[in-house]
Design a protein around this motif. Structure first.
Motif, short mmCIF file in Angstrom:
data_model
loop_
_atom_site.label_atom_id
_atom_site.label_comp_id
_atom_site.label_asym_id
_atom_site.label_seq_id
_atom_site.Cartn_x
_atom_site.Cartn_y
_atom_site.Cartn_z
N ALA A 67 0.45 -1.10 -0.10
CA ALA A 67 -0.28 -0.12 -0.09
C ALA A 67 1.09 1.40 0.15
O ALA A 67 0.58 2.14 -0.29
CB ALA A 67 -0.77 -0.04 1.51
N ASP A 68 1.48 1.43 1.02
CA ASP A 68 2.50 2.27 0.93
C ASP A 68 3.32 3.06 -0.56
O ASP A 68 3.59 4.54 -0.67
CB ASP A 68 3.61 2.34 1.76
N GLN A 69 3.54 2.01 -1.52
CA GLN A 69 3.80 2.28 -2.55
C GLN A 69 3.73 2.53 -3.31
O GLN A 69 3.14 3.40 -4.21
CB GLN A 69 4.96 0.78 -3.13
N ALA A 70 2.09 2.06 -3.22
CA ALA A 70 1.32 2.74 -4.35
C ALA A 70 0.66 4.19 -4.08
O ALA A 70 0.52 4.67 -4.85
CB ALA A 70 0.16 1.52 -4.11
N LEU A 71 0.41 4.30 -2.80
CA LEU A 71 0.00 5.68 -2.01
C LEU A 71 0.36 6.64 -2.91
O LEU A 71 -0.11 8.11 -3.48
CB LEU A 71 -0.46 5.48 -0.86
N SER A 72 1.94 6.68 -2.89
CA SER A 72 2.52 7.78 -3.47
C SER A 72 2.61 7.99 -4.73
O SER A 72 2.31 9.20 -5.35
CB SER A 72 4.51 8.10 -2.94
N GLN A 73 2.52 6.79 -5.56
CA GLN A 73 2.33 6.79 -7.41
C GLN A 73 0.31 7.04 -7.11
O GLN A 73 0.39 8.80 -8.26
CB GLN A 73 2.56 5.87 -8.16
N LEU A 74 0.15 6.75 -6.41
CA LEU A 74 -1.24 7.00 -6.70
C LEU A 74 -1.91 7.67 -6.47
O LEU A 74 -3.21 8.97 -6.99
CB LEU A 74 -3.13 6.05 -6.34
N ARG A 75 -1.78 8.92 -5.74
CA ARG A 75 -1.91 10.74 -5.82
C ARG A 75 -1.98 11.18 -6.08
O ARG A 75 -2.13 12.42 -6.48
CB ARG A 75 -0.74 11.19 -4.05
N THR A 76 -1.05 10.58 -7.50
CA THR A 76 -0.25 12.74 -8.61
C THR A 76 0.07 11.37 -9.82
O THR A 76 -0.31 12.70 -10.53
CB THR A 76 1.11 12.26 -7.74
N THR A 77 -0.31 9.76 -9.88
CA THR A 77 0.04 9.64 -11.18
C THR A 77 -1.89 9.32 -11.88
O THR A 77 -1.82 8.36 -11.08
CB THR A 77 0.86 8.72 -12.23
N LYS A 78 -2.26 9.60 -12.96
CA LYS A 78 -4.01 8.97 -12.89
C LYS A 78 -3.58 7.37 -13.65
O LYS A 78 -3.00 7.39 -14.88
CB LYS A 78 -4.32 10.41 -13.55
N TYR A 79 -4.41 7.11 -13.49
CA TYR A 79 -5.08 5.90 -14.13
C TYR A 79 -6.26 5.66 -14.67
O TYR A 79 -7.75 6.29 -13.83
CB TYR A 79 -4.35 4.60 -13.15
N GLY A 116 -10.25 -5.66 -25.32
CA GLY A 116 -8.85 -5.14 -26.39
C GLY A 116 -8.34 -6.82 -26.31
O GLY A 116 -8.82 -7.54 -26.27
N GLN A 117 -6.74 -6.31 -26.41
CA GLN A 117 -6.07 -7.53 -27.28
C GLN A 117 -5.20 -8.04 -25.87
O GLN A 117 -5.80 -8.87 -25.40
CB GLN A 117 -5.07 -7.29 -28.43
N LYS A 118 -3.91 -8.13 -25.92
CA LYS A 118 -3.14 -8.82 -24.65
C LYS A 118 -2.26 -7.52 -23.64
O LYS A 118 -2.12 -6.51 -24.36
CB LYS A 118 -2.00 -9.39 -25.06
N PRO A 119 -2.55 -7.52 -22.54
CA PRO A 119 -1.33 -6.67 -21.90
C PRO A 119 -0.78 -6.18 -21.96
O PRO A 119 0.16 -7.22 -22.32
CB PRO A 119 -2.00 -6.63 -20.75
N GLU A 120 -0.05 -5.22 -21.97
CA GLU A 120 1.03 -4.78 -21.70
C GLU A 120 1.74 -4.74 -20.03
O GLU A 120 1.05 -4.67 -19.09
CB GLU A 120 1.29 -3.83 -22.02
N LEU A 121 2.48 -5.34 -19.48
CA LEU A 121 3.09 -5.32 -18.05
C LEU A 121 4.45 -4.07 -18.10
O LEU A 121 5.38 -4.54 -18.15
CB LEU A 121 3.09 -7.21 -17.52
N SER A 122 4.55 -3.42 -16.90
CA SER A 122 5.50 -2.69 -16.57
C SER A 122 5.67 -3.30 -14.67
O SER A 122 4.39 -2.54 -14.08
CB SER A 122 5.51 -1.04 -16.70
N ASP A 123 6.50 -3.46 -14.03
CA ASP A 123 6.85 -3.85 -12.70
C ASP A 123 6.76 -2.47 -12.03
O ASP A 123 7.87 -1.88 -12.84
CB ASP A 123 7.12 -4.58 -12.59
N GLU A 124 6.62 -1.98 -11.03
CA GLU A 124 6.57 -1.00 -9.95
C GLU A 124 7.98 -1.46 -9.07
O GLU A 124 7.70 -2.05 -8.09
CB GLU A 124 5.88 -0.32 -9.26
N GLN A 125 9.01 -1.27 -9.06
CA GLN A 125 9.89 -1.79 -8.22
C GLN A 125 10.27 -0.80 -6.83
O GLN A 125 11.35 -0.15 -7.26
CB GLN A 125 11.09 -2.57 -8.45
N SER A 126 9.98 -0.38 -6.18
CA SER A 126 10.51 0.31 -4.97
C SER A 126 10.20 0.36 -3.24
O SER A 126 9.68 -0.75 -3.25
CB SER A 126 9.54 2.19 -5.43
N GLU A 139 5.34 6.40 5.68
CA GLU A 139 3.49 7.40 6.14
C GLU A 139 3.62 6.96 7.37
O GLU A 139 2.50 5.58 7.59
CB GLU A 139 2.51 7.22 5.30
N PRO A 140 3.61 7.80 9.06
CA PRO A 140 3.10 7.68 9.98
C PRO A 140 1.54 6.87 10.69
O PRO A 140 1.37 6.41 11.08
CB PRO A 140 3.30 8.68 11.01
#
Length: 158
Positions: free
Chosen positions: A34-46, A148-158, A62-63
């Protein structure tokens, strides 16, 4: 236009989600905690967020997230509720993005997490689905991002 899907999923095998996403064409970004996701989901639109009910909070700087987990007595729904409240915040890039919360158990009747489905819907999720219910999970994903057809994949590693 290619759809962007964020997946917050610590333990469910990616094969489950990949099998369902096979009928769509999103670019996926995966977060293990969750902590990895929150920082990006607050600023990057999905276009869609798939989140596991029992998401791991992570070693969060995040305390609030750490305090919630320590006081939750193992109730992962508390972490998920907090996660959803942050995504639905007025300043979040994803305040209106559809969110599907998934878990390996049915929506009601889970003795470990009573009323989990109701709780996460009230906290801001659009839908709750059992991950083993492939037809329903696929129907919800198509409802929000189309086919659609087939998904592309990119992993977020932090």
């Amino acid at each position: 236009m290619t759809k962007q899907v964020a997946i917050v999923d610590a333990d469910i095998g990616y094969g489950v989600i990949d099998a369902v996403l096979d009928s769509t064409n999103p670019v996926t970004t995966r977060f293990r905690q969750a902590d990895q996701a929150l920082s990006q989901l607050r600023t990057t639109k999905y276009d869609l967020i798939l989140a596991r009910l029992r998401m791991a909070p992570g070693l969060s700087p995040e305390p609030a997230l750490n305090d919630l987990w320590r006081g939750s007595q193992g109730d992962y729904a508390v972490v998920c509720e907090y996660f959803l409240s942050q995504i639905r915040d007025e300043t979040s890039a994803n305040k209106e993005t559809p969110i599907i919360v998934m878990d390996v158990v049915a929506a009601e009747g889970d003795r470990l997490f009573p009323n989990a489905a109701r709780r996460v819907i009230q906290a801001g999720a659009n839908d709750y689905v059992e991950t083993r219910n492939f037809p329903e999970l696929e129907r919800l994903i198509i409802k929000y991002i189309g086919e659609g057809q087939k998904p592309e994949l990119s992993d977020e590693q932090s």
